[in-house]
Design a protein around this motif. Structure first.
Motif, PDB file in Angstrom:
ATOM      1  N   ALA A 123       7.358  38.728  40.018  1.00 32.29           N
ATOM      2  CA  ALA A 123       6.730  37.368  39.691  1.00 32.29           C
ATOM      3  C   ALA A 123       6.027  37.875  38.395  1.00 32.29           C
ATOM      4  CB  ALA A 123       5.225  37.886  41.133  1.00 32.29           C
ATOM      5  N   TYR A 124       5.504  39.253  38.219  1.00 26.54           N
ATOM      6  CA  TYR A 124       5.525  39.707  37.358  1.00 26.54           C
ATOM      7  C   TYR A 124       5.633  41.425  36.468  1.00 26.54           C
ATOM      8  CZ  TYR A 124       2.247  42.409  40.305  1.00 26.54           C
ATOM      9  OH  TYR A 124       1.450  43.131  41.109  1.00 26.54           O
ATOM     10  N   GLY A 125       5.325  41.532  35.766  1.00 29.37           N
ATOM     11  CA  GLY A 125       6.098  42.956  35.048  1.00 29.37           C
ATOM     12  C   GLY A 125       5.066  44.071  35.391  1.00 29.37           C
ATOM     13  N   ARG A 126       3.632  44.110  35.492  1.00 34.29           N
ATOM     14  CA  ARG A 126       2.973  44.854  35.349  1.00 34.29           C
ATOM     15  C   ARG A 126       1.230  44.673  35.354  1.00 34.29           C
ATOM     16  NH1 ARG A 126       4.911  49.399  38.906  1.00 34.29           N
ATOM     17  NH2 ARG A 126       5.811  47.189  38.568  1.00 34.29           N
ATOM     18  N   LEU A 127       0.028  44.675  36.555  1.00 34.18           N
ATOM     19  CA  LEU A 127      -0.537  44.768  36.505  1.00 34.18           C
ATOM     20  C   LEU A 127      -1.667  45.605  36.126  1.00 34.18           C
ATOM     21  CD1 LEU A 127      -3.242  42.649  37.235  1.00 34.18           C
ATOM     22  CD2 LEU A 127      -2.423  43.362  39.938  1.00 34.18           C
ATOM     23  N   GLU A 128      -2.791  45.079  35.629  1.00 37.37           N
ATOM     24  CA  GLU A 128      -3.543  46.328  34.233  1.00 37.37           C
ATOM     25  C   GLU A 128      -4.905  45.756  35.004  1.00 37.37           C
ATOM     26  OE1 GLU A 128      -5.174  47.261  30.135  1.00 37.37           O
ATOM     27  OE2 GLU A 128      -3.743  45.905  31.093  1.00 37.37           O
TER      28      GLU A 128
END
Length: 260
Positions: A123-128
């Motif tokens: 759903a996303y690349g990375r979560l920061e």
């Protein structure tokens, strides 16, 4: 037990807990969590956007968090790194911890294309995640006094890095006791928050967000800021020289379901 120990340890570091000096509730600072979803495709943007609007933000509202800001970086459509920012204030660390414990299972149980995304089509690349403590001069979130449609507004997120802890704290002092926040307020910058980053990738640094009716309004405000006699006096003081080593500026627009 481990969670309790972690909270006590963090609380001691942040200045409260069993050994900390008690302060009146009104004087205690707010804490902010800033999540940044890094996305690669329009499909990922749509999936995360739907998850935030229909699941995540409603869950936070139900848990007692009345204001959640959701923003998209201006220029997302053509950017390689497309970003969605989620800004959440917390009255205390215990509220943050309780929310993590109660909402995560509900979101997992709800499922959907976000939670159930396969490993080869995430759903996303990375979560920061960035965690901040509000400045003494402005201890709580302040909603902007804007009447312009959300689609026209410009929110400006800034990060100021310091070359060392000592130099960074000098810039914090400039914002607080030095009067920089008061100057922003007097000039109508519609500051939403000013905070010290406690956990993040670019420490030591502070972050703050201001808001404007549109891009022209933003330019006019910064022009007035640069020409203001108080800023010229403050920025010329010897004790405040060279206290910022790097600045990141991100222009954002609120999602139509954002509370800010």
């Amino acid at each position: 037990m481990k969670r309790i120990f972690l909270l006590l340890l963090i609380g001691s570091y942040l200045g409260f807990g069993p050994s900390a000096t008690a302060r009146p509730l009104a004087a205690r600072p707010t804490y902010f969590e800033l999540k940044v979803y890094h996305l690669k495709t329009a499909r990922q943007v749509a999936v995360v956007d739907s998850f935030l609007q229909h699941q995540y933000v409603p869950q936070l509202h139900a848990a007692g968090v009345g204001t959640v800001g959701v923003f998209k970086a201006i220029g997302n459509d053509t950017a390689v790194d497309k970003r969605i920012y989620v800004f959440t204030p917390f009255a205390s660390l215990s509220q943050w911890e309780k929310l993590r414990q109660t909402t995560a299972p509900k979101l997992l149980a709800a499922g959907g294309s976000f939670e159930n995304a396969p490993y080869n089509n995430p759903a996303y690349g990375r979560l920061e995640t960035i965690f901040l403590k509000a400045f003494d001069e402005m201890t709580a979130l302040t909603a902007p006094k804007l009447t312009a449609p959300k689609a026209e507004r410009v929110y400006e997120l800034r990060s100021y890095e310091g070359a060392s802890e000592k130099i960074f704290r000098n810039k914090m002092q400039m914002f607080n006791a030095g009067g920089e926040i008061k100057l922003f307020n007097r000039l109508g910058f519609n500051g939403i928050f000013y905070g010290e980053v406690l956990f993040g990738a670019k420490m030591p640094n502070l972050m703050y967000m201001t808001s404007f009716a549109n891009k022209a309004d933003r330019e006019a405000h910064w022009k007035a800021f640069g020409a203001d006699p108080e800023w010229k006096r403050l920025s010329a003081l010897p004790e405040y020289q060279n206290n910022v080593s790097h600045i990141d500026i991100t222009f954002l627009q609120p999602a139509n379901y954002s509370d800010l």
